[in-house]
Design a protein around this motif. Structure first.
Motif, PDB file in Angstrom:
ATOM      1  N   ALA A  69       0.832  -1.208   0.000  1.00 47.89           N
ATOM      2  CA  ALA A  69       0.000   0.000   0.000  1.00 47.89           C
ATOM      3  C   ALA A  69       0.865   1.256   0.000  1.00 47.89           C
ATOM      4  O   ALA A  69       0.563   2.242  -0.691  1.00 47.89           O
ATOM      5  N   GLU A  70       1.964   1.233   0.763  1.00 46.44           N
ATOM      6  CA  GLU A  70       2.849   2.398   0.787  1.00 46.44           C
ATOM      7  C   GLU A  70       3.547   2.586  -0.546  1.00 46.44           C
ATOM      8  O   GLU A  70       3.597   3.698  -1.097  1.00 46.44           O
ATOM      9  N   LEU A  71       4.075   1.521  -1.108  1.00 42.03           N
ATOM     10  CA  LEU A  71       4.840   1.646  -2.347  1.00 42.03           C
ATOM     11  C   LEU A  71       3.958   1.961  -3.551  1.00 42.03           C
ATOM     12  O   LEU A  71       4.358   2.720  -4.437  1.00 42.03           O
ATOM     13  N   VAL A  72       2.766   1.386  -3.596  1.00 40.10           N
ATOM     14  CA  VAL A  72       1.861   1.661  -4.720  1.00 40.10           C
ATOM     15  C   VAL A  72       1.454   3.125  -4.742  1.00 40.10           C
ATOM     16  O   VAL A  72       1.428   3.768  -5.795  1.00 40.10           O
ATOM     17  N   THR A  73       1.107   3.675  -3.582  1.00 40.79           N
ATOM     18  CA  THR A  73       0.673   5.075  -3.536  1.00 40.79           C
ATOM     19  C   THR A  73       1.854   6.035  -3.657  1.00 40.79           C
ATOM     20  O   THR A  73       1.681   7.191  -4.046  1.00 40.79           O
ATOM     21  N   LYS A  74       3.042   5.559  -3.334  1.00 40.33           N
ATOM     22  CA  LYS A  74       4.248   6.379  -3.454  1.00 40.33           C
ATOM     23  C   LYS A  74       4.749   6.423  -4.894  1.00 40.33           C
ATOM     24  O   LYS A  74       5.224   7.453  -5.377  1.00 40.33           O
ATOM     25  N   TYR A  75       4.613   5.274  -5.602  1.00 46.60           N
ATOM     26  CA  TYR A  75       5.055   5.155  -6.996  1.00 46.60           C
ATOM     27  C   TYR A  75       3.959   4.458  -7.800  1.00 46.60           C
ATOM     28  O   TYR A  75       4.050   3.252  -8.069  1.00 46.60           O
ATOM     29  N   PRO A  76       2.898   5.167  -8.162  1.00 42.86           N
ATOM     30  CA  PRO A  76       1.760   4.531  -8.850  1.00 42.86           C
ATOM     31  C   PRO A  76       2.045   4.255 -10.318  1.00 42.86           C
ATOM     32  O   PRO A  76       1.551   4.927 -11.217  1.00 42.86           O
ATOM     33  N   ARG A  77       2.876   3.242 -10.556  1.00 46.19           N
ATOM     34  CA  ARG A  77       3.239   2.864 -11.919  1.00 46.19           C
ATOM     35  C   ARG A  77       3.102   1.365 -12.079  1.00 46.19           C
ATOM     36  O   ARG A  77       3.235   0.608 -11.115  1.00 46.19           O
ATOM     37  N   ALA A  78       2.859   0.931 -13.337  1.00 50.47           N
ATOM     38  CA  ALA A  78       2.914  -0.493 -13.631  1.00 50.47           C
ATOM     39  C   ALA A  78       4.338  -0.986 -13.404  1.00 50.47           C
ATOM     40  O   ALA A  78       5.301  -0.233 -13.537  1.00 50.47           O
ATOM     41  N   GLY A  79       4.487  -2.245 -13.050  1.00 53.26           N
ATOM     42  CA  GLY A  79       5.804  -2.804 -12.785  1.00 53.26           C
ATOM     43  C   GLY A  79       5.890  -3.420 -11.408  1.00 53.26           C
ATOM     44  O   GLY A  79       6.645  -4.357 -11.189  1.00 53.26           O
ATOM     45  N   GLY A  80       5.129  -2.885 -10.463  1.00 54.57           N
ATOM     46  CA  GLY A  80       5.004  -3.498  -9.153  1.00 54.57           C
ATOM     47  C   GLY A  80       6.323  -3.721  -8.448  1.00 54.57           C
ATOM     48  O   GLY A  80       7.174  -2.824  -8.353  1.00 54.57           O
ATOM     49  N   ALA A  81       6.505  -4.943  -7.923  1.00 60.30           N
ATOM     50  CA  ALA A  81       7.676  -5.263  -7.113  1.00 60.30           C
ATOM     51  C   ALA A  81       8.972  -4.997  -7.853  1.00 60.30           C
ATOM     52  O   ALA A  81       9.961  -4.569  -7.262  1.00 60.30           O
ATOM     53  N   SER A  82       8.982  -5.246  -9.165  1.00 54.38           N
ATOM     54  CA  SER A  82      10.185  -4.991  -9.957  1.00 54.38           C
ATOM     55  C   SER A  82      10.563  -3.517  -9.929  1.00 54.38           C
ATOM     56  O   SER A  82      11.737  -3.160  -9.764  1.00 54.38           O
ATOM     57  N   HIS A  83       9.571  -2.651 -10.071  1.00 52.44           N
ATOM     58  CA  HIS A  83       9.827  -1.210 -10.066  1.00 52.44           C
ATOM     59  C   HIS A  83      10.333  -0.750  -8.696  1.00 52.44           C
ATOM     60  O   HIS A  83      11.281   0.041  -8.602  1.00 52.44           O
ATOM     61  N   TYR A  84       9.725  -1.252  -7.632  1.00 54.77           N
ATOM     62  CA  TYR A  84      10.129  -0.849  -6.280  1.00 54.77           C
ATOM     63  C   TYR A  84      11.547  -1.347  -5.972  1.00 54.77           C
ATOM     64  O   TYR A  84      12.367  -0.618  -5.392  1.00 54.77           O
ATOM     65  N   ALA A  85      11.832  -2.597  -6.359  1.00 57.22           N
ATOM     66  CA  ALA A  85      13.155  -3.157  -6.092  1.00 57.22           C
ATOM     67  C   ALA A  85      14.232  -2.415  -6.881  1.00 57.22           C
ATOM     68  O   ALA A  85      15.340  -2.209  -6.386  1.00 57.22           O
ATOM     69  N   THR A  86      13.910  -2.009  -8.100  1.00 58.29           N
ATOM     70  CA  THR A  86      14.869  -1.244  -8.904  1.00 58.29           C
ATOM     71  C   THR A  86      15.186   0.083  -8.236  1.00 58.29           C
ATOM     72  O   THR A  86      16.343   0.510  -8.182  1.00 58.29           O
TER      73      THR A  86
END
Length: 441
Positions: A69-86
């Motif tokens: 919930a924190e990461l999605v609202t912080k970075y609302p982009r397609a890519g999910g866990a891959s985008h956050y880990a990058t």
């Protein structure tokens, strides 16, 4: 490209998801085919009181859900866990996280395609498994490509049917109890001859945890949500709470209605509840199960294609996967790229050897996500985003490690092959980036 030319970015995805549609998207993905087949195995592992490991699994899922919930609202982009880990650890870890999610998603869709072609369909008509799997996956891809709104509207109908079937089980369990045929004593029986109560609950929780995964697929449609900062946390926690309440009630009904050994030995444990109660046609649950399988495959297919799209846009997969249909704004190239390997797996039957690695792969992803939350705390991200209390991602990471210790050695061996492949491909991608430092600009 000439100096005076202007690069035209690829068209973005259409923001069509409202909070109710996102709620049903998550609920439909969580309330998938797993609960129709896993209740018996959870009963065997826990010793009878199915509702206890289901409740524990819900609590563990909510820990990681808070990080999402924190990461999605912080970075609302397609890519999910891959985008956050990058963002948190660099493209190599981002590739590993994304590859694990892609592998899990593709295998899951293939397994569900074969499941759709199996015994539940055979209750009505017998057709070659390969033929059914091909037609099923092609139709799935076409619905996915038609549009996110159409896909999620179909999911609303399917989710209502799935929940309706589970509520029938709850009602039948209550009816059995009221007429004096059930055994309430099984609601407090925990432990097996091999394990004490605490260890048995943990073993059952590993299996039950699989019933709650699915919420993570919704992060890949954040870019298609109208107001993700407000909508996503509300839809996520409401859907998990709803699924948890339904699962616990189903666990109570199954424990009361059916002896533990009968429940544990059945491949269709909820059918045993219907059989004990009577009054409801057994074929009804075949229909409901088929709807659940199809709906789960549709939502997982949406996740996999959006994840591939997001990874391609981050430079972790070929840029060709960012192509979208001009009118529909759906990632047709990513849909095709995830459908083809799922089709091959479904036709070869190798899905059975990989299906048991799904939980392990997702635990790796969840561990990365929970730690990424902490690493990215210094980045302000989108203003007004959801912020989870620090203790939740810490406990979420610890829960992933705890559950991983309960996974069998042979599953670890198969999962390690996938992880090794992900690491090798990440190393190749890193080498290419060093050779062509301007390729991602």
């Amino acid at each position: 490209m000439s100096a005076g030319s202007t690069a035209i970015p690829p068209p973005g995805l259409r923001r069509a998801l409202t909070t109710p549609l996102l709620y049903f998207f998550i609920l439909g993905d969580v309330l998938g085919a797993g609960v129709y087949v896993l209740v018996g195995q959870v009963a065997a592992a826990s010793g009878g009181a199915v509702w206890v490991p289901l409740l524990v699994a819900l609590a563990l899922a909510l820990l990681t859900a808070a990080s999402y919930a924190e990461l999605v609202t912080k970075y609302p982009r397609a890519g999910g866990a891959s985008h956050y880990a990058t963002r948190a650890f660099g493209p190599a870890v981002g590739f590993v996280a994304g590859f694990c999610m892609l592998a899990a998603g593709v295998v899951s869709v293939a397994a569900l395609a074969r499941g759709f072609a199996g015994d539940y369909l055979a209750a009505f008509i017998t057709l070659p498994v390969a033929l059914v799997a091909v037609v099923f996956l092609v139709l799935l891809a076409l619905v996915n490509a038609r549009g996110i709104k159409e896909s999620t509207r179909a999911n609303v109908v399917a989710t209502v049917i799935e929940v309706g079937g589970l509520l029938v089980v709850v009602a039948l369990g209550a009816w059995l109890l009221l007429r004096g045929d059930g055994d309430p004593g099984r609601l407090v029986r925990l432990g097996t001859p091999e394990e004490g109560a605490a260890a048995a609950v943990l073993s059952g929780s590993v299996l039950a945890f699989y019933s709650f995964v699915g919420f993570e697929t919704s992060v890949n449609v954040a870019e298609e949500t109208r107001d993700p900062r407000r909508s996503y946390p509300r839809a996520l926690f409401a859907a998990l709470a709803t699924a948890g309440a339904v699962y616990v009630l189903v666990g109570v009904a199954a424990s009361v209605a059916v002896p533990t050994d009968v429940l544990a030995s059945s491949s269709g444990p909820l059918l045993e509840v219907v059989r004990e109660a009577g009054g409801v046609p057994l074929r009804l649950f075949s229909v409901i199960a088929l709807v659940a399988v199809a709906n789960g495959a549709l939502l997982t297919g949406i996740m996999a294609s959006r994840l591939a799209y997001g990874m391609a846009r981050d430079g972790l997969l070929p840029a060709a996967l960012t192509r979208v249909l001009p009118g529909r704004h759906t990632p047709w190239a990513a849909i095709a790229a995830t459908t083809v390997p799922a089709l091959l797996l479904a036709l070869t039957g190798s899905v059975a050897t990989l299906a048991s690695t799904l939980v392990l792969l997702l635990l790796v992803v969840f561990l990365i996500v929970n730690t990424a939350v902490l690493v990215l705390r210094s980045d302000p991200g989108e203003p007004g985003h959801f912020r989870a209390p620090t203790v939740l991602p810490v406990l979420g990471a610890a829960s992933c490690v705890l559950l991983a210790t309960r996974i069998e050695a042979e599953v670890w061996l198969r999962g390690s092959v996938v992880l090794a492949l992900a690491v090798a491909l990440a190393a190749v991608a890193a080498k290419q980036r060093r050779r062509c430092p301007g390729a991602e600009s």
